[in-house]
Motif scaffolding. Sequence first.
Motif, PDB file in Angstrom:
ATOM      1  N   SER A 249       0.835  -1.208   0.000  1.00 40.95           N
ATOM      2  CA  SER A 249       0.000   0.000   0.000  1.00 40.95           C
ATOM      3  C   SER A 249       0.868   1.257   0.000  1.00 40.95           C
ATOM      4  CB  SER A 249      -0.929   0.007   1.218  1.00 40.95           C
ATOM      5  OG  SER A 249      -0.195  -0.037   2.431  1.00 40.95           O
ATOM      6  N   TYR A 250       1.991   1.233   0.737  1.00 40.51           N
ATOM      7  CA  TYR A 250       2.903   2.385   0.748  1.00 40.51           C
ATOM      8  C   TYR A 250       3.519   2.578  -0.631  1.00 40.51           C
ATOM      9  CZ  TYR A 250       2.726   2.045   5.876  1.00 40.51           C
ATOM     10  OH  TYR A 250       2.319   2.012   7.175  1.00 40.51           O
ATOM     11  N   PHE A 251       3.939   1.458  -1.231  1.00 43.06           N
ATOM     12  CA  PHE A 251       4.590   1.525  -2.545  1.00 43.06           C
ATOM     13  C   PHE A 251       3.610   2.029  -3.600  1.00 43.06           C
ATOM     14  CE2 PHE A 251       7.091  -1.025  -5.937  1.00 43.06           C
ATOM     15  CZ  PHE A 251       7.831   0.111  -6.254  1.00 43.06           C
ATOM     16  N   ALA A 252       2.378   1.525  -3.550  1.00 42.73           N
ATOM     17  CA  ALA A 252       1.372   1.965  -4.527  1.00 42.73           C
ATOM     18  C   ALA A 252       1.101   3.455  -4.390  1.00 42.73           C
ATOM     19  CB  ALA A 252       0.087   1.172  -4.333  1.00 42.73           C
ATOM     20  N   LEU A 253       1.023   3.947  -3.151  1.00 42.89           N
ATOM     21  CA  LEU A 253       0.786   5.378  -2.943  1.00 42.89           C
ATOM     22  C   LEU A 253       1.988   6.211  -3.389  1.00 42.89           C
ATOM     23  CD1 LEU A 253      -1.104   5.432   0.471  1.00 42.89           C
ATOM     24  CD2 LEU A 253      -1.959   6.252  -1.719  1.00 42.89           C
ATOM     25  N   MET A 254       3.176   5.710  -3.163  1.00 42.25           N
ATOM     26  CA  MET A 254       4.370   6.422  -3.625  1.00 42.25           C
ATOM     27  C   MET A 254       4.324   6.631  -5.138  1.00 42.25           C
ATOM     28  SD  MET A 254       7.079   4.389  -1.187  1.00 42.25           S
ATOM     29  CE  MET A 254       8.506   4.721  -2.214  1.00 42.25           C
TER      30      MET A 254
ATOM     31  N   ALA B   7       6.247  15.716  -1.846  1.00 34.03           N
ATOM     32  CA  ALA B   7       6.209  15.652  -0.378  1.00 34.03           C
ATOM     33  C   ALA B   7       5.465  14.404   0.088  1.00 34.03           C
ATOM     34  CB  ALA B   7       5.554  16.911   0.187  1.00 34.03           C
ATOM     35  N   ALA B   8       4.397  14.064  -0.633  1.00 34.89           N
ATOM     36  CA  ALA B   8       3.609  12.891  -0.247  1.00 34.89           C
ATOM     37  C   ALA B   8       4.394  11.600  -0.488  1.00 34.89           C
ATOM     38  CB  ALA B   8       2.300  12.863  -1.029  1.00 34.89           C
ATOM     39  N   VAL B   9       5.185  11.568  -1.586  1.00 30.25           N
ATOM     40  CA  VAL B   9       6.016  10.393  -1.856  1.00 30.25           C
ATOM     41  C   VAL B   9       7.021  10.211  -0.723  1.00 30.25           C
ATOM     42  CG1 VAL B   9       7.707   9.355  -3.418  1.00 30.25           C
ATOM     43  CG2 VAL B   9       5.759  10.615  -4.352  1.00 30.25           C
ATOM     44  N   GLU B  10       7.685  11.295  -0.360  1.00 33.31           N
ATOM     45  CA  GLU B  10       8.686  11.223   0.702  1.00 33.31           C
ATOM     46  C   GLU B  10       8.059  10.819   2.033  1.00 33.31           C
ATOM     47  OE1 GLU B  10      10.370  15.092   0.570  1.00 33.31           O
ATOM     48  OE2 GLU B  10      11.684  14.658  -1.145  1.00 33.31           O
ATOM     49  N   GLU B  11       6.860  11.302   2.302  1.00 35.50           N
ATOM     50  CA  GLU B  11       6.177  10.959   3.554  1.00 35.50           C
ATOM     51  C   GLU B  11       5.834   9.475   3.608  1.00 35.50           C
ATOM     52  OE1 GLU B  11       4.370  10.843   7.171  1.00 35.50           O
ATOM     53  OE2 GLU B  11       5.659  12.418   6.317  1.00 35.50           O
ATOM     54  N   GLN B  12       5.380   8.904   2.489  1.00 31.84           N
ATOM     55  CA  GLN B  12       5.064   7.487   2.455  1.00 31.84           C
ATOM     56  C   GLN B  12       6.312   6.641   2.696  1.00 31.84           C
ATOM     57  OE1 GLN B  12       2.061   5.726   2.150  1.00 31.84           O
ATOM     58  NE2 GLN B  12       1.221   7.747   2.589  1.00 31.84           N
ATOM     59  N   TYR B  13       7.402   6.978   2.031  1.00 29.66           N
ATOM     60  CA  TYR B  13       8.623   6.196   2.202  1.00 29.66           C
ATOM     61  C   TYR B  13       9.173   6.340   3.619  1.00 29.66           C
ATOM     62  CZ  TYR B  13      13.178   4.138   1.359  1.00 29.66           C
ATOM     63  OH  TYR B  13      14.298   3.330   1.436  1.00 29.66           O
ATOM     64  N   SER B  14       9.134   7.543   4.136  1.00 27.35           N
ATOM     65  CA  SER B  14       9.625   7.787   5.491  1.00 27.35           C
ATOM     66  C   SER B  14       8.792   7.031   6.523  1.00 27.35           C
ATOM     67  CB  SER B  14       9.592   9.291   5.791  1.00 27.35           C
ATOM     68  OG  SER B  14       9.969   9.542   7.125  1.00 27.35           O
ATOM     69  N   SER B  15       7.458   7.034   6.355  1.00 22.66           N
ATOM     70  CA  SER B  15       6.571   6.340   7.300  1.00 22.66           C
ATOM     71  C   SER B  15       6.830   4.843   7.264  1.00 22.66           C
ATOM     72  CB  SER B  15       5.107   6.619   6.951  1.00 22.66           C
ATOM     73  OG  SER B  15       4.816   7.996   7.114  1.00 22.66           O
ATOM     74  N   LEU B  16       6.973   4.285   6.073  1.00 23.75           N
ATOM     75  CA  LEU B  16       7.219   2.850   5.942  1.00 23.75           C
ATOM     76  C   LEU B  16       8.558   2.476   6.565  1.00 23.75           C
ATOM     77  CD1 LEU B  16       6.591   0.030   4.832  1.00 23.75           C
ATOM     78  CD2 LEU B  16       7.607   0.762   2.651  1.00 23.75           C
ATOM     79  N   SER B  17       9.604   3.241   6.254  1.00 23.38           N
ATOM     80  CA  SER B  17      10.936   2.932   6.770  1.00 23.38           C
ATOM     81  C   SER B  17      10.960   3.006   8.292  1.00 23.38           C
ATOM     82  CB  SER B  17      11.971   3.904   6.185  1.00 23.38           C
ATOM     83  OG  SER B  17      12.010   3.802   4.777  1.00 23.38           O
ATOM     84  N   ARG B  18      10.334   4.041   8.839  1.00 20.40           N
ATOM     85  CA  ARG B  18      10.320   4.216  10.289  1.00 20.40           C
ATOM     86  C   ARG B  18       9.553   3.092  10.977  1.00 20.40           C
ATOM     87  NH1 ARG B  18       8.940   8.970  10.024  1.00 20.40           N
ATOM     88  NH2 ARG B  18       6.670   8.736  10.235  1.00 20.40           N
TER      89      ARG B  18
ATOM     90  N   ALA C 196      14.275   9.626  -6.395  1.00 16.79           N
ATOM     91  CA  ALA C 196      14.925  10.786  -5.774  1.00 16.79           C
ATOM     92  C   ALA C 196      15.983  11.378  -6.693  1.00 16.79           C
ATOM     93  CB  ALA C 196      15.540  10.373  -4.437  1.00 16.79           C
ATOM     94  N   VAL C 197      16.738  10.502  -7.352  1.00 17.71           N
ATOM     95  CA  VAL C 197      17.772  10.973  -8.265  1.00 17.71           C
ATOM     96  C   VAL C 197      17.154  11.718  -9.433  1.00 17.71           C
ATOM     97  CG1 VAL C 197      19.541  10.234  -9.914  1.00 17.71           C
ATOM     98  CG2 VAL C 197      19.459   9.239  -7.610  1.00 17.71           C
ATOM     99  N   ARG C 198      16.077  11.190  -9.973  1.00 20.31           N
ATOM    100  CA  ARG C 198      15.398  11.868 -11.091  1.00 20.31           C
ATOM    101  C   ARG C 198      14.934  13.255 -10.674  1.00 20.31           C
ATOM    102  NH1 ARG C 198      12.410   7.161 -11.459  1.00 20.31           N
ATOM    103  NH2 ARG C 198      10.510   8.332 -10.925  1.00 20.31           N
ATOM    104  N   GLY C 199      14.381  13.343  -9.494  1.00 17.89           N
ATOM    105  CA  GLY C 199      13.912  14.630  -9.020  1.00 17.89           C
ATOM    106  C   GLY C 199      15.034  15.604  -8.774  1.00 17.89           C
ATOM    107  N   ASP C 200      16.149  15.099  -8.265  1.00 21.36           N
ATOM    108  CA  ASP C 200      17.284  15.979  -7.998  1.00 21.36           C
ATOM    109  C   ASP C 200      17.885  16.518  -9.287  1.00 21.36           C
ATOM    110  OD1 ASP C 200      16.975  15.573  -5.319  1.00 21.36           O
ATOM    111  OD2 ASP C 200      18.424  13.922  -5.196  1.00 21.36           O
ATOM    112  N   ARG C 201      17.840  15.687 -10.336  1.00 20.04           N
ATOM    113  CA  ARG C 201      18.376  16.165 -11.620  1.00 20.04           C
ATOM    114  C   ARG C 201      17.546  17.308 -12.167  1.00 20.04           C
ATOM    115  NH1 ARG C 201      19.402  10.196 -14.311  1.00 20.04           N
ATOM    116  NH2 ARG C 201      21.424   9.780 -13.294  1.00 20.04           N
TER     117      ARG C 201
END
Length: 387
Positions: free
Chosen positions: A326-331, A341-352, A374-379
């Motif tokens: 469910s976290y991956f699908a939402l990401m 921001a929502a992608v980062e929140e989902q990954y952070s919540s799952l990891s924590r 993340a790399v794509r976004g940073d580019r």
Amino acid sequence: MNVMMIDDERLALMQLEKLLKEFPDVSILSVCRDPYQGLQLVEELQPDVLFLDIHMPELSGLQIAERLQEKGMDIQIVFVTAYDEHAIEAFEYNALDYILKPLQRERLLKTIQRLRKRLSPPGAAESAPSSQPLVRTLPALAFDGTESSVEHSKWRTAKAQELFAYLLHHRGQLVRKDALLDLLWPELDEKRGMTHMYTTVYQARQQLKRTGLGLMIRNAGLEDGYVLDMNGVQIDTDEWERLVALSEKEGHLPPASAKRILDLYRDDYFGDYDYLWAESERQRLRLLWFSYLKRQAEYDESEGHEAEAVVLYQRMQKQYPYGEESYFALMKLYDRLGDRAAVEEQYSSLSRLLQEELGIAPQARIMLWYQSWAVRGDRRTGRTSPV
């Protein structure tokens, strides 16, 4: 109320008949001394109430009650006997009352008052069941189609509730008495266990009567067990599975049916109770539920209904917080919507969650996807990637 009496003692019948005639709302259909003839007359006359002696030659009152119960006849039974050692067993046959001889008018009056209340309950017209009565098990026992589902879900004892739940789990099938003893009273010897079981079956039957839905716990005669007859009443899991199977066949359902699926599955099967015997079914239904939510959410995404898909994924997440899908699908969904921001929140919540509760990291494929994202976004932004 129309009543019948069966007793092989002539004087006892005469006394009971005389006392009953004092009540203007009592109509005596038949007085019988022969138990076999009496049983035949009961089937023919269909009385509201049967006053029944227990100790009779060849055919006892308990045997008569059992035969009537097997035939599904809805008759209020009042046992009248000179012996009190059969009281517990008598209530196993759904007896309304148990009166000791010699009869006392004051004691009989209490019985008549109970019968009046049972046969003409106040507000009966307002408390009629709905057109589609339903027993709910997701996640707690409740009865839809009654005047008050909350009131009719209050069981007298936890044992009575579990006994009914177990019979419901095996609805339409024979459940042997020894199986119930092993399940509910494993610490008691057989005699004490049987006493507790008869009392508990009686309590469960009284609870079912109060619902007015027609559910009946029937003695299985020679098999020495019980069967729960649903009598047309549905259980939520059956209706839910039918709709889920239909959705799988059709690909998707109309909005009303899809909403019904969501409304029915409030949480896990008997999830509010620690019934170990329900765990296998609980797990099976949970996997079906998870599969349905994922399939429906993916369909909503494909149709451009992103908001509906988010709600379904969030529901999966709430009910199964350790389910990484469910976290991956939402990401991935938030990525398509451009909500970083929502992608980062989902990954952070799952990891924590995984680290704090289980001491592990997300699956490798999820970590790789997130790092690539993340790399794509940073580019695009020129930022330095935090991963």
